[in-house]
Design a protein around this motif. Sequence first.
Motif, PDB file in Angstrom:
ATOM      1  N   LEU A 254      37.033  -0.146  31.238  1.00 44.91           N
ATOM      2  CA  LEU A 254      37.800  -1.390  31.197  1.00 44.91           C
ATOM      3  C   LEU A 254      38.537  -1.491  32.527  1.00 44.91           C
ATOM      4  CD1 LEU A 254      38.860  -3.836  29.606  1.00 44.91           C
ATOM      5  CD2 LEU A 254      40.670  -2.375  28.715  1.00 44.91           C
ATOM      6  N   GLY A 255      38.074  -2.377  33.396  1.00 44.44           N
ATOM      7  CA  GLY A 255      38.605  -2.455  34.750  1.00 44.44           C
ATOM      8  C   GLY A 255      40.034  -2.956  34.803  1.00 44.44           C
ATOM      9  N   ALA A 256      40.530  -3.086  36.030  1.00 43.63           N
ATOM     10  CA  ALA A 256      41.912  -3.506  36.256  1.00 43.63           C
ATOM     11  C   ALA A 256      42.002  -5.023  36.350  1.00 43.63           C
ATOM     12  CB  ALA A 256      42.455  -2.876  37.532  1.00 43.63           C
ATOM     13  N   ALA A 257      43.154  -5.556  35.970  1.00 42.12           N
ATOM     14  CA  ALA A 257      43.482  -6.970  36.157  1.00 42.12           C
ATOM     15  C   ALA A 257      44.473  -7.083  37.304  1.00 42.12           C
ATOM     16  CB  ALA A 257      44.069  -7.561  34.879  1.00 42.12           C
ATOM     17  N   THR A 258      44.498  -8.242  37.952  1.00 44.06           N
ATOM     18  CA  THR A 258      45.375  -8.467  39.100  1.00 44.06           C
ATOM     19  C   THR A 258      46.104  -9.792  38.914  1.00 44.06           C
ATOM     20  OG1 THR A 258      43.821  -7.281  40.530  1.00 44.06           O
ATOM     21  CG2 THR A 258      45.476  -8.644  41.617  1.00 44.06           C
ATOM     22  N   VAL A 259      47.377  -9.823  39.294  1.00 42.80           N
ATOM     23  CA  VAL A 259      48.170 -11.040  39.140  1.00 42.80           C
ATOM     24  C   VAL A 259      49.120 -11.178  40.323  1.00 42.80           C
ATOM     25  CG1 VAL A 259      49.976  -9.890  37.791  1.00 42.80           C
ATOM     26  CG2 VAL A 259      49.664 -12.350  37.563  1.00 42.80           C
TER      27      VAL A 259
ATOM     28  N   SER B 111      43.361 -12.602  37.944  1.00 39.95           N
ATOM     29  CA  SER B 111      41.948 -12.252  37.780  1.00 39.95           C
ATOM     30  C   SER B 111      41.854 -11.128  36.763  1.00 39.95           C
ATOM     31  CB  SER B 111      41.315 -11.840  39.118  1.00 39.95           C
ATOM     32  OG  SER B 111      42.000 -10.752  39.707  1.00 39.95           O
ATOM     33  N   TRP B 112      40.754 -11.143  36.007  1.00 43.60           N
ATOM     34  CA  TRP B 112      40.600 -10.239  34.871  1.00 43.60           C
ATOM     35  C   TRP B 112      39.387  -9.342  35.065  1.00 43.60           C
ATOM     36  CZ3 TRP B 112      45.003 -11.060  32.629  1.00 43.60           C
ATOM     37  CH2 TRP B 112      45.548 -12.347  32.617  1.00 43.60           C
ATOM     38  N   PRO B 113      39.333  -8.239  34.334  1.00 51.37           N
ATOM     39  CA  PRO B 113      38.127  -7.410  34.390  1.00 51.37           C
ATOM     40  C   PRO B 113      36.908  -8.193  33.904  1.00 51.37           C
ATOM     41  CG  PRO B 113      39.944  -6.236  33.317  1.00 51.37           C
ATOM     42  CD  PRO B 113      40.378  -7.655  33.467  1.00 51.37           C
ATOM     43  N   ALA B 114      35.721  -7.707  34.245  1.00 50.94           N
ATOM     44  CA  ALA B 114      34.489  -8.374  33.812  1.00 50.94           C
ATOM     45  C   ALA B 114      34.229  -8.167  32.326  1.00 50.94           C
ATOM     46  CB  ALA B 114      33.305  -7.854  34.624  1.00 50.94           C
ATOM     47  N   PHE B 115      34.860  -7.172  31.710  1.00 50.99           N
ATOM     48  CA  PHE B 115      34.694  -6.857  30.287  1.00 50.99           C
ATOM     49  C   PHE B 115      33.223  -6.635  29.937  1.00 50.99           C
ATOM     50  CE2 PHE B 115      38.621  -9.666  29.980  1.00 50.99           C
ATOM     51  CZ  PHE B 115      39.502  -8.600  29.897  1.00 50.99           C
ATOM     52  N   GLU B 116      32.490  -5.976  30.821  1.00 53.22           N
ATOM     53  CA  GLU B 116      31.087  -5.684  30.536  1.00 53.22           C
ATOM     54  C   GLU B 116      30.994  -4.681  29.390  1.00 53.22           C
ATOM     55  OE1 GLU B 116      29.103  -4.402  34.010  1.00 53.22           O
ATOM     56  OE2 GLU B 116      29.422  -6.275  35.125  1.00 53.22           O
ATOM     57  N   GLY B 117      30.081  -4.944  28.468  1.00 48.45           N
ATOM     58  CA  GLY B 117      29.916  -4.086  27.305  1.00 48.45           C
ATOM     59  C   GLY B 117      30.770  -4.488  26.125  1.00 48.45           C
ATOM     60  N   PHE B 118      31.440  -5.660  26.219  1.00 48.03           N
ATOM     61  CA  PHE B 118      32.302  -6.120  25.135  1.00 48.03           C
ATOM     62  C   PHE B 118      31.996  -7.579  24.801  1.00 48.03           C
ATOM     63  CE2 PHE B 118      34.802  -2.898  27.359  1.00 48.03           C
ATOM     64  CZ  PHE B 118      35.236  -2.088  26.315  1.00 48.03           C
ATOM     65  N   ASP B 119      32.156  -7.929  23.532  1.00 50.22           N
ATOM     66  CA  ASP B 119      32.346  -9.319  23.142  1.00 50.22           C
ATOM     67  C   ASP B 119      33.840  -9.598  23.252  1.00 50.22           C
ATOM     68  OD1 ASP B 119      29.729  -9.971  22.614  1.00 50.22           O
ATOM     69  OD2 ASP B 119      29.837  -9.361  20.511  1.00 50.22           O
ATOM     70  N   VAL B 120      34.202 -10.696  23.893  1.00 45.30           N
ATOM     71  CA  VAL B 120      35.612 -10.980  24.163  1.00 45.30           C
ATOM     72  C   VAL B 120      36.050 -12.170  23.323  1.00 45.30           C
ATOM     73  CG1 VAL B 120      37.325 -11.519  25.926  1.00 45.30           C
ATOM     74  CG2 VAL B 120      35.321 -10.139  26.515  1.00 45.30           C
ATOM     75  N   LEU B 121      37.118 -11.987  22.569  1.00 50.27           N
ATOM     76  CA  LEU B 121      37.702 -13.058  21.772  1.00 50.27           C
ATOM     77  C   LEU B 121      39.178 -13.181  22.116  1.00 50.27           C
ATOM     78  CD1 LEU B 121      36.106 -12.298  18.285  1.00 50.27           C
ATOM     79  CD2 LEU B 121      35.577 -14.243  19.757  1.00 50.27           C
ATOM     80  N   GLU B 122      39.612 -14.401  22.433  1.00 52.28           N
ATOM     81  CA  GLU B 122      41.037 -14.638  22.652  1.00 52.28           C
ATOM     82  C   GLU B 122      41.733 -14.614  21.292  1.00 52.28           C
ATOM     83  OE1 GLU B 122      42.227 -14.956  25.726  1.00 52.28           O
ATOM     84  OE2 GLU B 122      40.228 -14.970  26.646  1.00 52.28           O
TER      85      GLU B 122
END
Length: 608
Positions: free
Chosen positions: A440-445, A393-404
């Motif tokens: 920038l929130g935390a990611a979990t794996v 699971s990934w952060p919501a990335f609020e406030g960013f445009d996200v590009l892989e």
Amino acid sequence: MEEVEEMTECRVLPLSLVAAVTLVLAAATAVQAQEPSVRVYADPPEVAVGESFRVVVEVSGVRRIESIATPEPFDFARYRSRPVLSVKVPGGEAAGTANSVLLTYVFDAREAGLFEVGPFRVIADGRTLETEPLAILVAREGNTEVEVRARITPSRVHVGDDFMLTAEIVGGPMTNHEFIPPDLFGIVERLSPAGSLSRTEWSWSARAAEEGEFIIPPVKVVDGDRTYESQPLTLVVGAPRVRVEASLGSQSIWVGGEFDFSLTVRGVGTLDEEPATPLPNDVAELLDVRESSFDLNGGQVGRGYSFRALRAGRFEIGPMRIAANGQTFETQPVSLVVDEVPTGDADPPGDLLFTGVPGQSFAYVNEPVVVEYAVLHGQRRDMGAWPVIGTKSWPAFEGFDVLEVRGWGGRDVVVDGRRYEKYFLRRVALRPIRAGRVDLGAATVEVSIRNRSTFGRDWTSVILTSEPHTLEVLPLPDEGRPASFRGFVGTLEAVSWVDRTRADVGDTVTVQVEVLVEGVLEAHLAPEIDVPGGFEVSDPEIDTNYARRGNGLQGTRTYTYHLTATTPGTYVIPAVEMSYFDPETESYGTTRSHPFTITVVPADAEAR
């Protein structure tokens, strides 16, 4: 009363192994004093080649056995079954004496002659006891000649099934032989050595690839300057069996976590129809479906589903109905348990790290900030191969445009002076859309690691969480901003070409603009070309090429415009101008291509 042997299997003791065994031996009644002793005997003491015999080590008159040391494997015989420890309780006239311990081996005689084995050494009650050497006579069975015996196990299989081809040479000397398998090209997918069972026996593993009944040519065995052959064998291969399997790729799944579900159908080349999505959309969001197929072994078709869990609870996936080869098959139901979002293990293994660190602590609006998420594996000696990645699971990335974005680099990294191998999960370029402090929130794996132990392998699932970070976002300056600036942050360099400078009415003129980009290539907008009125212009064709270096933010974008001439005249294609903000120099810049002059003549001008 006859002597009774009470046979109780206690411990498997392979040959060439010093087995540490602790046994307390005591009769239920008072026992007579007896001097500790050990003896070894063969049962029977004389055998023929191909016959079985037992070697028995008997220990008497002791209360405790600490260890039994066995000699090296017998060169003249093949070890047939695992050794067994048993207790012999005397009866009849011997009743009241101490129990004895028997260690029994079973062998098949392979070579004729008189052979000596031993001694066996036993430590019991703190004393060392040793047997006399054991003599075993192996005679030839009649006029037995050297022969090669081959077998296929099993001899009836289906396409895609594995089988073993085994050959042994009997009646020859116990030397190192060269075993040569037959040519099975077209019958099997592969033929791989499975290893030597002894110096006179060899096996190969194979996988059936073709349906039919086949005569397997002889196996050859070379012994010095002589070559022996087995009799041909028969292998019957039936049509491939259709087998369907379904499985989850994660042990722990939580709300918001991305997980994989796989479907494998063996024995078919295609499916008659596409299976229904295995989960309802109120339980999990379908993110992707990956298809795979193989032609070997009767065919194999696969589907890989990626989901994002939406709510907690216990669910059941399937049974899925699969239509193939004009038939319908069903998978076994798969249990799905979705938990709430975990916080991560409080004390994860020190050899595993989960990283997700932005490449910088501050950036300008629209400046790409690369974050790479990776599991770092410290390669403990007792750890198996690569960790297996499960739910993510990934952060919501609020406030960013996200590009892989893509990226290249080595798999080895050093953290705090220690070397790790990197298991890449995801790389994103985050473009902040507003100034200020952005979290920038935390990611979990979920990571499953395989541990090796004396008794096999087991898997341990751990939950790892990356550290959260805060990014300081600066506004773009107003001072020095060019009129042609369209928001790109990075650097640009443009060049352009035209395929002709003279054209007839109706001809197509091709204009290409190549832009060398330092930044997010996908964020670059197509250049604005002020095309004069004597042409019709198509939308540009865009070709993106990434540079195989760095963090994936370098490359070229080529824009191809097709201009159709409609009116005679002389026209100027003006220079293309593009502006950018360079965060390194904290200043604006502009790049320009060359202008082109194009002459358009009537279509029949040359004819006149």
